[in-house]
Design a protein around this motif. Structure first.
Motif, PDB file in Angstrom:
ATOM      1  N   GLY A  13       0.891  -1.250   0.039  1.00  0.00           N
ATOM      2  CA  GLY A  13      -0.009  -0.108   0.101  1.00  0.00           C
ATOM      3  C   GLY A  13       0.750   1.322  -0.123  1.00  0.00           C
ATOM      4  O   GLY A  13       2.154   1.208   0.032  1.00  0.00           O
ATOM      5  N   ASN A  14       0.187   2.315   0.094  1.00  0.00           N
ATOM      6  CA  ASN A  14       0.908   3.626   0.277  1.00  0.00           C
ATOM      7  C   ASN A  14       0.874   4.324   1.431  1.00  0.00           C
ATOM      8  O   ASN A  14      -0.205   4.183   1.865  1.00  0.00           O
ATOM      9  N   ARG A  20      -5.198   5.735   2.975  1.00  0.00           N
ATOM     10  CA  ARG A  20      -5.936   4.370   4.012  1.00  0.00           C
ATOM     11  C   ARG A  20      -6.792   3.864   3.275  1.00  0.00           C
ATOM     12  O   ARG A  20      -6.734   2.730   3.242  1.00  0.00           O
ATOM     13  N   THR A  22      -8.021   3.889  -0.067  1.00  0.00           N
ATOM     14  CA  THR A  22      -7.672   3.532  -1.514  1.00  0.00           C
ATOM     15  C   THR A  22      -7.743   2.204  -1.892  1.00  0.00           C
ATOM     16  O   THR A  22      -7.147   1.254  -1.232  1.00  0.00           O
ATOM     17  N   ARG A  23      -8.153   1.973  -3.076  1.00  0.00           N
ATOM     18  CA  ARG A  23      -8.054   0.658  -3.785  1.00  0.00           C
ATOM     19  C   ARG A  23      -6.580   0.171  -3.575  1.00  0.00           C
ATOM     20  O   ARG A  23      -6.353  -1.104  -3.555  1.00  0.00           O
ATOM     21  N   HIS A  24      -5.657   0.954  -3.643  1.00  0.00           N
ATOM     22  CA  HIS A  24      -4.095   0.303  -3.926  1.00  0.00           C
ATOM     23  C   HIS A  24      -3.676   0.081  -2.552  1.00  0.00           C
ATOM     24  O   HIS A  24      -2.705  -0.656  -2.521  1.00  0.00           O
ATOM     25  N   ASN A  25      -4.594   0.359  -1.546  1.00  0.00           N
ATOM     26  CA  ASN A  25      -4.017  -0.284  -0.175  1.00  0.00           C
ATOM     27  C   ASN A  25      -4.758  -1.285   0.303  1.00  0.00           C
ATOM     28  O   ASN A  25      -4.852  -1.649   1.596  1.00  0.00           O
ATOM     29  N   PHE A  28      -2.593  -3.462   2.632  1.00  0.00           N
ATOM     30  CA  PHE A  28      -2.708  -2.698   4.125  1.00  0.00           C
ATOM     31  C   PHE A  28      -3.918  -3.136   4.827  1.00  0.00           C
ATOM     32  O   PHE A  28      -3.778  -3.654   5.806  1.00  0.00           O
ATOM     33  N   LYS A  65       3.946  -3.743   6.934  1.00  0.00           N
ATOM     34  CA  LYS A  65       3.376  -2.707   5.904  1.00  0.00           C
ATOM     35  C   LYS A  65       4.722  -1.848   5.526  1.00  0.00           C
ATOM     36  O   LYS A  65       4.967  -1.297   6.197  1.00  0.00           O
ATOM     37  N   ILE A  71       4.154   2.655  -3.297  1.00  0.00           N
ATOM     38  CA  ILE A  71       3.769   1.069  -3.161  1.00  0.00           C
ATOM     39  C   ILE A  71       4.877   0.568  -4.194  1.00  0.00           C
ATOM     40  O   ILE A  71       5.195  -0.644  -4.173  1.00  0.00           O
ATOM     41  N   GLN A  96      -1.697  -7.910  -2.297  1.00  0.00           N
ATOM     42  CA  GLN A  96      -1.860  -6.812  -3.235  1.00  0.00           C
ATOM     43  C   GLN A  96      -3.087  -6.676  -3.609  1.00  0.00           C
ATOM     44  O   GLN A  96      -4.192  -7.505  -3.780  1.00  0.00           O
ATOM     45  N   ASP A  97      -3.548  -5.412  -4.198  1.00  0.00           N
ATOM     46  CA  ASP A  97      -4.608  -5.115  -4.894  1.00  0.00           C
ATOM     47  C   ASP A  97      -4.662  -5.852  -6.379  1.00  0.00           C
ATOM     48  O   ASP A  97      -3.487  -5.883  -6.838  1.00  0.00           O
TER      49      ASP A  97
END
Length: 194
Positions: A13-14, A20, A22-25, A28, A65, A71, A96-97
């Motif tokens: 994640g970022n 927090r 967001t889809r990319h997380n 996390f 994390k 990321i 991962q997403d």
């Protein structure tokens, strides 16, 4: 691989509060859920990551994390954690997403290409191998006209957030099954639609 070696489950994640939900997380969020089950707290380590330690049926499991600024640079902190804790790559799980799976679905697999995920690519490049387990947390495809970059950095919808406890519970169940009973049993538990 020694049978008493720890596991490392690294959610991608970022860092930062804006990212927090967001889809990319998604990575996390999945490791957060597993930590919650065990009452474990993440603590900053001097290796570009926060780590929580749990025990699953007597097996040491490190939840991590990576916190580098993106990321896309997850490989270095993951490699540092493997070295620091003596974790063999066979016991590394990267969460991962994944755009290729609908929200609420997922897949566990060992190896394979990064599928366009730069965080997974970074881990493979830094380690020099792709022979680690990946839990692919489905986030679905962007709507027509929206770029992938914008989509993965967009917050989950209200409906997706309402379903998030069930989705992250399924991920946590699969991760626990992986540690307890191995990849095949965990795949049977997860590799189906919600």
């Amino acid at each position: 691989m020694t049978t008493d070696a720890p596991w490392l489950i690294a959610g991608l994640g970022n860092p930062g509060p804006w990212f927090r939900l967001t889809r990319h997380n998604a990575g996390f969020l999945a490791v957060d859920r597993l930590a919650e089950r065990y009452g474990a707290r993440f603590r900053r380590r001097g290796i570009g990551a926060v780590v929580a330690e749990i025990e699953v049926d007597g097996r040491q499991v490190l939840l991590a994390k990576p916190l580098w600024w993106s990321i896309n640079l997850s490989g270095r902190p993951v490699a540092a954690l493997l070295r620091r804790y003596g974790v063999p790559v066979e016991r590394l799980v990267v969460v991962q997403d994944d755009l290729d799976f609908a929200y609420g679905t997922g897949k566990l697999k060992r190896g394979g290409g990064p599928g366009g995920h730069n965080g997974v690519r970074s881990v493979g490049e830094v380690l020099g191998t792709r022979d680690f387990v990946r839990l692919r947390f489905g986030i679905g495809r962007p709507p027509k006209g929206q770029s992938v970059g914008d989509y993965v950095l967009k917050k989950f919808s209200d409906g997706e957030l309402a379903a998030m406890p069930q989705v992250t519970d399924r991920c946590a169940d699969a991760l626990e099954t992986l540690v307890r009973l191995g990849l095949n049993r965990a795949q049977d538990a997860l590799n189906v639609s919600a």
